[in-house]
Design a protein around this motif. Structure first.
Motif, mmCIF file in Angstrom:
data_model
loop_
_atom_site.group_PDB
_atom_site.id
_atom_site.type_symbol
_atom_site.label_atom_id
_atom_site.label_comp_id
_atom_site.label_asym_id
_atom_site.label_seq_id
_atom_site.Cartn_x
_atom_site.Cartn_y
_atom_site.Cartn_z
ATOM 1 N N GLY A 7 0.737 -1.406 0.112
ATOM 2 C CA GLY A 7 0.084 0.306 0.217
ATOM 3 C C GLY A 7 0.817 1.461 0.454
ATOM 4 N N PHE A 8 1.727 1.100 0.721
ATOM 5 C CA PHE A 8 2.997 2.680 0.845
ATOM 6 C C PHE A 8 2.867 2.826 -0.284
ATOM 7 N N LEU A 9 4.131 1.678 -1.496
ATOM 8 C CA LEU A 9 4.327 1.771 -2.508
ATOM 9 C C LEU A 9 3.495 1.887 -4.086
ATOM 10 N N ARG A 10 2.177 1.404 -3.385
ATOM 11 C CA ARG A 10 1.523 2.349 -4.537
ATOM 12 C C ARG A 10 1.252 3.589 -4.146
ATOM 13 N N SER A 11 1.136 3.579 -2.843
ATOM 14 C CA SER A 11 0.782 5.613 -2.660
ATOM 15 C C SER A 11 2.181 6.451 -3.011
ATOM 16 N N VAL A 12 3.237 6.059 -3.750
ATOM 17 C CA VAL A 12 3.871 6.983 -4.241
ATOM 18 C C VAL A 12 4.274 7.352 -5.182
ATOM 19 N N PRO A 13 4.094 8.225 -5.709
ATOM 20 C CA PRO A 13 3.912 8.878 -7.635
ATOM 21 C C PRO A 13 4.800 8.369 -7.992
ATOM 22 N N PRO A 14 4.872 8.262 -9.378
ATOM 23 C CA PRO A 14 5.451 7.578 -10.408
ATOM 24 C C PRO A 14 7.360 9.208 -10.134
ATOM 25 N N VAL A 15 7.949 8.379 -10.358
ATOM 26 C CA VAL A 15 9.278 9.814 -10.546
ATOM 27 C C VAL A 15 9.925 9.848 -12.149
ATOM 28 N N ASP A 16 9.771 10.688 -12.171
ATOM 29 C CA ASP A 16 10.716 10.648 -13.782
ATOM 30 C C ASP A 16 11.694 10.576 -13.672
ATOM 31 N N THR A 17 12.363 9.393 -14.777
ATOM 32 C CA THR A 17 13.887 8.676 -14.389
ATOM 33 C C THR A 17 14.547 9.586 -15.129
#
Length: 92
Positions: A7-17
């Motif tokens: 759940g924590f990992l899903r709540s993090v917004p995607p990062v521009d690589t």
């Protein structure tokens, strides 16, 4: 303690690589700079230790060296206590 890591990992917004492209090179550059600074500091410490050791050895040798006898020319040396102006307080 029951944390839902998914759940924590899903709540993090995607990062521009794209912004992370040069990060590894920058990290390794900083690591090499720090190691170079540490190497220079070690060389400085070694130089100071060597200088102190040479100074101590030189001082010890000077203590062991025989002292020269006073020269016969010492009658021509300057001695402020024997100056004729000492009683007049005219010295410097």
């Amino acid at each position: 303690m029951t944390d839902d890591i998914e759940g924590f990992l899903r709540s993090v917004p995607p990062v521009d690589t794209a912004g992370l492209a040069g990060m590894e090179g920058a990290v390794w550059r900083r690591v090499s700079e720090r190691s170079e600074r540490a190497r220079v500091a070690q060389v400085r410490i070694a130089a100071v230790v060597l200088a102190v050791a040479v100074g101590v050895a030189n001082g010890g040798m000077m203590l062991l060296a025989p002292r020269p006898e006073p020269s016969e020319m010492r009658i021509f040396t300057v001695s402020a206590a024997l100056s004729p102006l000492i009683g007049l307080d005219a010295l410097g």
